[in-house]
Every structure is written in C-alpha cells, then in structure tokens.
Design a protein around this motif. Structure first.
Motif: not given
Length: 142
Positions: A93-95, A102-110, A133-135
C-alpha cells in the motif's frame, strides 16, 4: 516521511489516507467499523458503498477518491476486517500511495500510523518498513 501528532481531519493537506481492509458486507459496502475507517465513513456518506464497489471490481488496493475534500485515499492494512494487520500489505500500500502522490504532485498527504491501531501492530515494527516514503507523506499519531 515526516511524523506529526494531532487530529488529521483538522490538518491542511491535499489528501488524507484511511486505513482499510478488503472485507465487503452483504450489502456490498466495505467494512469500515472501527478507527479511522469508521470516522471516514461517518464523515463521507456513501464512502463505504463506493469503496466496496471498487474492492469488488479491482481488489484490495489503494484507491483515490478525488471528489471528496480533502481528497481521500484508501490504504489497505488488512485482508479481512477480523485479521491482524499484514506488514506485507502495508508495504504494498505504501508503494502504491507513493506512486499516486508522485503522479498527482501532492505536497502533503496525511497517513495515520498504518496497522498500529485496530491492526494490532507496533509502530516500532511498522516504521522501518515505510520510513522510505517521501516527506510529502506525513504519518500522523492520532
């Protein structure tokens, strides 16, 4: 991956993740009876029905619900509601979540600590599996 503490429903973000399982009830709804899943199903009427439909059609995977505000991701941690969380499923699920972000270019997901509430896992065991996981993904201690 960044860690934070607080109420993820009141934090600003592009999207929140709801830890889920792959169970569907006799009405075709995803079983969302405890924890963050229950909170989400109460907050977003129709979510259990739509997630159940997606699980039935595509399996127990990460799904993005773009029409909800904030956006919402399902994040499977269990195969069935009554089972203990599966660290392998959490990694999968993390992958998938990382790919979506990355595709959606989100900068913050909780993301609540996956598998660490009703899933019965300890954070000390889960953290090493997802710390890559990225920041842009913020793991929230509720």
């Amino acid at each position: 991956m960044i860690e934070a503490t607080g109420d993820m429903w009141s934090m600003q973000a592009n999207a929140v993740c709801v830890t889920t399982n792959g169970s569907i009830n006799r009405f075709g709804h995803a079983v969302m009876g405890r924890g963050v899943a229950l909170q989400a199903s109460r907050r977003f009427p129709g979510l259990a029905r739509e997630l159940g439909r997606r699980i039935e059609l595509g399996g127990n995977h990460v799904y993005y619900f773009e029409t909800l505000r904030p956006g919402l991701f399902s994040f499977p941690v269990k195969h069935a509601w009554h089972e203990r969380a599966d660290i392998g499923l959490i990694c999968k699920s993390a992958m998938a979540l990382e790919a979506w972000v990355t595709v959606l270019r989100f900068n913050k997901v909780l993301l609540p600590r996956p598998g660490c509430g009703n899933g019965g896992l300890d954070w000390k065991d889960v953290r090493p599996a997802i710390e890559w996981l990225p920041d842009s993904i913020v793991v929230v201690t509720i």
